[in-house]
Design a protein around this motif. Structure first.
Motif, PDB file in Angstrom:
ATOM      1  N   ASN A 273       0.817  -1.211   0.000  1.00 47.41           N
ATOM      2  CA  ASN A 273       0.000   0.000   0.000  1.00 47.41           C
ATOM      3  C   ASN A 273       0.858   1.271   0.000  1.00 47.41           C
ATOM      4  O   ASN A 273       0.520   2.254  -0.664  1.00 47.41           O
ATOM      5  CB  ASN A 273      -0.955   0.004   1.200  1.00 47.41           C
ATOM      6  CG  ASN A 273      -2.190  -0.830   0.948  1.00 47.41           C
ATOM      7  OD1 ASN A 273      -3.079  -0.453   0.191  1.00 47.41           O
ATOM      8  ND2 ASN A 273      -2.245  -2.004   1.573  1.00 47.41           N
ATOM      9  N   PHE A 276       2.022   1.815  -3.486  1.00 47.78           N
ATOM     10  CA  PHE A 276       0.928   2.349  -4.318  1.00 47.78           C
ATOM     11  C   PHE A 276       0.768   3.853  -4.071  1.00 47.78           C
ATOM     12  O   PHE A 276       0.629   4.652  -5.006  1.00 47.78           O
ATOM     13  CB  PHE A 276      -0.378   1.606  -3.997  1.00 47.78           C
ATOM     14  CG  PHE A 276      -1.553   2.048  -4.807  1.00 47.78           C
ATOM     15  CD1 PHE A 276      -1.852   1.430  -6.020  1.00 47.78           C
ATOM     16  CD2 PHE A 276      -2.361   3.114  -4.386  1.00 47.78           C
ATOM     17  CE1 PHE A 276      -2.939   1.844  -6.780  1.00 47.78           C
ATOM     18  CE2 PHE A 276      -3.437   3.529  -5.137  1.00 47.78           C
ATOM     19  CZ  PHE A 276      -3.735   2.901  -6.348  1.00 47.78           C
ATOM     20  N   PHE A 280       1.336   6.756  -6.911  1.00 43.59           N
ATOM     21  CA  PHE A 280       0.216   7.472  -7.549  1.00 43.59           C
ATOM     22  C   PHE A 280      -0.229   8.731  -6.790  1.00 43.59           C
ATOM     23  O   PHE A 280      -1.284   9.272  -7.080  1.00 43.59           O
ATOM     24  CB  PHE A 280      -0.990   6.519  -7.688  1.00 43.59           C
ATOM     25  CG  PHE A 280      -0.749   5.371  -8.620  1.00 43.59           C
ATOM     26  CD1 PHE A 280      -0.590   5.589  -9.990  1.00 43.59           C
ATOM     27  CD2 PHE A 280      -0.662   4.070  -8.140  1.00 43.59           C
ATOM     28  CE1 PHE A 280      -0.362   4.522 -10.855  1.00 43.59           C
ATOM     29  CE2 PHE A 280      -0.430   3.003  -9.002  1.00 43.59           C
ATOM     30  CZ  PHE A 280      -0.275   3.226 -10.368  1.00 43.59           C
ATOM     31  N   LYS A 281       0.578   9.211  -5.805  1.00 44.44           N
ATOM     32  CA  LYS A 281       0.100  10.337  -4.994  1.00 44.44           C
ATOM     33  C   LYS A 281      -0.090  11.633  -5.781  1.00 44.44           C
ATOM     34  O   LYS A 281      -0.839  12.513  -5.374  1.00 44.44           O
ATOM     35  CB  LYS A 281       1.011  10.574  -3.783  1.00 44.44           C
ATOM     36  CG  LYS A 281       2.422  10.989  -4.078  1.00 44.44           C
ATOM     37  CD  LYS A 281       3.192  11.130  -2.775  1.00 44.44           C
ATOM     38  CE  LYS A 281       4.662  11.423  -3.028  1.00 44.44           C
ATOM     39  NZ  LYS A 281       5.433  11.437  -1.778  1.00 44.44           N
ATOM     40  N   THR A 283      -1.139  11.585  -9.040  1.00 44.29           N
ATOM     41  CA  THR A 283      -1.978  11.245 -10.198  1.00 44.29           C
ATOM     42  C   THR A 283      -3.441  11.547  -9.884  1.00 44.29           C
ATOM     43  O   THR A 283      -4.026  10.961  -8.957  1.00 44.29           O
ATOM     44  CB  THR A 283      -1.817   9.747 -10.546  1.00 44.29           C
ATOM     45  OG1 THR A 283      -0.441   9.445 -10.678  1.00 44.29           O
ATOM     46  CG2 THR A 283      -2.534   9.412 -11.849  1.00 44.29           C
ATOM     47  N   SER A 285      -6.332  10.918 -11.371  1.00 43.54           N
ATOM     48  CA  SER A 285      -7.326   9.835 -11.507  1.00 43.54           C
ATOM     49  C   SER A 285      -7.284   8.839 -10.348  1.00 43.54           C
ATOM     50  O   SER A 285      -8.223   8.082 -10.138  1.00 43.54           O
ATOM     51  CB  SER A 285      -7.117   9.091 -12.834  1.00 43.54           C
ATOM     52  OG  SER A 285      -5.844   8.471 -12.838  1.00 43.54           O
ATOM     53  N   LYS A 286      -6.170   8.822  -9.609  1.00 43.93           N
ATOM     54  CA  LYS A 286      -6.022   7.851  -8.496  1.00 43.93           C
ATOM     55  C   LYS A 286      -6.161   8.516  -7.124  1.00 43.93           C
ATOM     56  O   LYS A 286      -5.914   7.891  -6.097  1.00 43.93           O
ATOM     57  CB  LYS A 286      -4.639   7.171  -8.564  1.00 43.93           C
ATOM     58  CG  LYS A 286      -4.345   6.436  -9.867  1.00 43.93           C
ATOM     59  CD  LYS A 286      -4.959   5.064  -9.862  1.00 43.93           C
ATOM     60  CE  LYS A 286      -4.487   4.257 -11.074  1.00 43.93           C
ATOM     61  NZ  LYS A 286      -5.147   2.955 -11.153  1.00 43.93           N
ATOM     62  N   THR A 287      -6.537   9.816  -7.106  1.00 41.99           N
ATOM     63  CA  THR A 287      -6.559  10.576  -5.838  1.00 41.99           C
ATOM     64  C   THR A 287      -7.415   9.895  -4.774  1.00 41.99           C
ATOM     65  O   THR A 287      -6.991   9.731  -3.617  1.00 41.99           O
ATOM     66  CB  THR A 287      -7.077  12.012  -6.076  1.00 41.99           C
ATOM     67  OG1 THR A 287      -6.222  12.641  -7.005  1.00 41.99           O
ATOM     68  CG2 THR A 287      -7.078  12.821  -4.773  1.00 41.99           C
ATOM     69  N   GLN A 289      -8.366   6.763  -4.486  1.00 40.44           N
ATOM     70  CA  GLN A 289      -7.764   5.484  -4.047  1.00 40.44           C
ATOM     71  C   GLN A 289      -6.580   5.728  -3.101  1.00 40.44           C
ATOM     72  O   GLN A 289      -6.423   5.032  -2.101  1.00 40.44           O
ATOM     73  CB  GLN A 289      -7.291   4.691  -5.269  1.00 40.44           C
ATOM     74  CG  GLN A 289      -8.440   4.046  -6.050  1.00 40.44           C
ATOM     75  CD  GLN A 289      -7.943   3.429  -7.333  1.00 40.44           C
ATOM     76  OE1 GLN A 289      -7.784   4.126  -8.334  1.00 40.44           O
ATOM     77  NE2 GLN A 289      -7.702   2.131  -7.304  1.00 40.44           N
ATOM     78  N   VAL A 290      -5.759   6.733  -3.451  1.00 38.48           N
ATOM     79  CA  VAL A 290      -4.595   7.070  -2.599  1.00 38.48           C
ATOM     80  C   VAL A 290      -5.082   7.510  -1.211  1.00 38.48           C
ATOM     81  O   VAL A 290      -4.587   7.041  -0.176  1.00 38.48           O
ATOM     82  CB  VAL A 290      -3.727   8.166  -3.260  1.00 38.48           C
ATOM     83  CG1 VAL A 290      -2.714   8.728  -2.253  1.00 38.48           C
ATOM     84  CG2 VAL A 290      -2.998   7.609  -4.469  1.00 38.48           C
ATOM     85  N   ARG A 293      -6.416   4.635   0.889  1.00 37.82           N
ATOM     86  CA  ARG A 293      -5.354   3.757   1.439  1.00 37.82           C
ATOM     87  C   ARG A 293      -4.598   4.444   2.580  1.00 37.82           C
ATOM     88  O   ARG A 293      -4.200   3.779   3.537  1.00 37.82           O
ATOM     89  CB  ARG A 293      -4.404   3.335   0.323  1.00 37.82           C
ATOM     90  CG  ARG A 293      -5.088   2.454  -0.721  1.00 37.82           C
ATOM     91  CD  ARG A 293      -4.115   1.766  -1.639  1.00 37.82           C
ATOM     92  NE  ARG A 293      -4.831   1.040  -2.697  1.00 37.82           N
ATOM     93  CZ  ARG A 293      -4.339   0.003  -3.344  1.00 37.82           C
ATOM     94  NH1 ARG A 293      -3.141  -0.451  -3.046  1.00 37.82           N
ATOM     95  NH2 ARG A 293      -5.037  -0.595  -4.296  1.00 37.82           N
TER      96      ARG A 293
END
Length: 544
Positions: A273, A276, A280-281, A283, A285-287, A289-290, A293
């Motif tokens: 985690n 990850f 992607f911190k 990015t 599109s992944k905010t 999800q970050v 987690r």
């Protein structure tokens, strides 16, 4: 029967244990286990009511009788052994006297209708009911039976307690506790000053006659024989096993393996985690999800693996110089102190490389014969030491002979000579006195630490005849195992005086039994000797 609720002990800014709860039931026989410093003795003192916890409570029904045997105690010195032991019944005697006094008052008063007269009747009735509910006891017979079982002779009964050593005084206190027939018996190292026969007697008593028992002990055979439940104190919490000591060791191993597996899996998940999040911190599109987690990791409770005592004692005796074929030859050796005969006509030969045990009740001459071999006392008969015999001796009170005002380092530095002087720090480190521990004063050391320090002196020069008098007192189970392995590897001759059956098992191949003013040679190991002894005792009872 006795309930421990959310018990917490803190001192010096540290938490010894926190929020521990358990119940002691009738007929429970519990071993309290854990490494030195875990808080076992503190917990026992709280159960006994001689120490207060920081928080939490110990509760039990009114009238529950709790008896406590500490490691160290003081007895009055103006009583005989029998009189001191009889104080076990002082509460019952006081109750009987109180009933007599109240009954006398009832016969002399005439205010039969008054409230105070009615209260007096109620008080006498309640006390009488309590007194007559107590099991009828033949006090003198019970005192005699208990004292004899714990190794005293009838001649000892009228001797003052001040004439006895600390170990024997401990037995008097133990006798008093057993005679009180408590509902809960708390014992802190009860076998330290008992011989093998007295330990076996105590085992039988605890198994067949005691109610609930909680014991701290480093005697593995004793703990395994008497307990049915094990409570481990570790890292500020407890684990409660419905199992005796040897089974508990297997369950604890399984528990730690399971903990380690879960811990490793959690650490792997955290690492994945974290990777990850780092990746992607930034990015868009992944905010979500970050952030999800990150929150999950913040809330995560990190698993712990219970500590194992990894401080390892590395003990190895130096190679021994070769001695003659028979290091000790005894011909008609005997000893008397004044009018008292200790033993007579001891005839035996100990061969080079043999490992033998001296066993028997206290006071039958084991330490006396050791002193004769050491040439410390005069004796009857002839004691011959073989060619080139060099003796290393550990006395029963060796640890108490250390100078309390010296540091650990000074204690060894004062006696070390030659090349070993350059390796004192390494030697102390091997005995768990590394770093700042070497600057501790002897006076602040525990019994086990003092025994280890006294043991170091044995390693300072090569010997080929080791004589150890009760070397395992105050040593924990792990240290005893390490000492036993070092003695098995020792290439010289060994004489060991000990009451610890587990320690002697597999170590000695011959047993010398001291008793009835004789020294008898048995060509069996310790359990072979004990089995034969039990059979002989049964035959003796049948003959009577």
């Amino acid at each position: 029967m006795l309930s421990v609720d959310a018990l917490t002990v803190e001192f010096g800014g540290q938490t010894l244990f926190a929020d521990i709860s358990f119940v002691i039931n009738e007929k429970d026989r519990i071993a309290l286990m854990g490494k030195n410093g875990a808080g076992k003795s503190t917990l026992l003192k709280i159960l006994a009511g001689v120490r207060e916890p920081s928080r939490g409570a110990v509760s039990y029904p009114k009238g529950l009788n709790v008896a406590y045997l500490p490691q160290h105690l003081l007895l009055e010195d103006n009583r005989t052994v029998f009189e001191e032991t009889a104080t076990a019944f002082s509460e019952i005697n006081e109750m009987e006297q109180q009933i007599e006094t109240l009954n006398l008052e009832l016969t002399t008063r005439t205010d039969y209708e008054s409230e105070s007269y009615m209260e007096l009747i109620e008080k006498v009735s309640a006390l009488s009911e309590q007194f007559y509910s107590i099991e009828e006891i033949n006090y003198d017979a019970d005192i005699e039976k208990t004292l004899l079982g714990l190794g005293f002779s009838r001649e000892d009964f009228d001797r003052k307690t001040s004439e006895f050593s600390g170990g024997w005084r401990m037995r008097i206190e133990l006798a008093k506790l057993l005679l009180r027939k408590p509902d809960v018996l708390l014992l802190d190292e009860p076998t330290n000053h008992l011989d093998i026969e007295s330990i076996q007697w105590l085992e039988d008593f605890l198994i067949n006659s005691a109610k609930a028992v909680v014991v701290i002990s480093h005697d593995r055979a004793f703990v395994d024989n008497i307990t049915t439940r094990t409570i481990e104190v570790t890292m500020g919490r407890i684990y409660d096993y419905k199992a005796k000591y040897s089974h508990y060791l297997e369950l604890r191993k399984e528990r730690r393996e399971q903990q380690q597996k879960q811990y490793d899996e959690q650490q792997k998940m955290i690492a994945e985690n974290m990777e990850f999040i780092e990746r992607f911190k930034g990015t868009y599109s992944k905010t979500l999800q970050v952030q999800s987690r990150v929150k999950m990791l913040e809330k995560l409770q990190i698993l712990e693996v219970d500590e194992e005592d990894t401080s390892a004692l590395r003990l190895k005796f130096p190679p021994s110089p070769r001695s003659g074929n028979y290091p000790v030859v005894s011909e008609s050796v005997g000893k008397m102190y004044g009018e008292k005969r200790i033993f007579a006509n001891a005839n035996f030969m100990i061969e080079r490389g043999e490992k033998v045990a001296f066993v028997g009740k206290n006071g039958e001459g084991k330490s006396t014969l050791v002193k004769a071999i050491m040439k410390e006392i005069e004796h009857e008969g002839k004691l011959t030491l073989g060619h080139n015999v060099k003796i290393g001796y550990f006395a029963q009170n060796q640890a108490s002979l250390l100078d309390e005002n010296l540091t650990v380092f000074q204690t060894i530095d004062d006696v070390a000579v030659g090349d070993i002087r350059t390796k004192i720090k390494d030697l102390l480190g091997a005995f768990m006195f590394g770093g700042d521990n070497s600057f501790k004063k002897v006076k602040v050391l525990s019994g086990g630490e003092r025994t280890r320090l006294a043991m170091i002196k044995l390693l300072l020069e090569p010997v080929n005849l080791l004589i150890l008098d009760e070397p395992t007192n105050h040593l924990d189970m792990k240290t005893k195992d390490i000492l036993k392995q070092a003695l098995l590897d020792f290439d010289g001759t060994l004489i060991v005086v000990s009451h610890d059956r587990d320690f002697l098992d597999g170590l000695v191949t011959k047993v010398y039994e001291f008793g009835n003013q004789k020294v008898v040679e048995h060509l069996e190991d310790i359990y072979g000797f004990l089995a034969k002894k039990k059979l002989e005792n049964l035959r003796e009872i049948e003959r009577r």
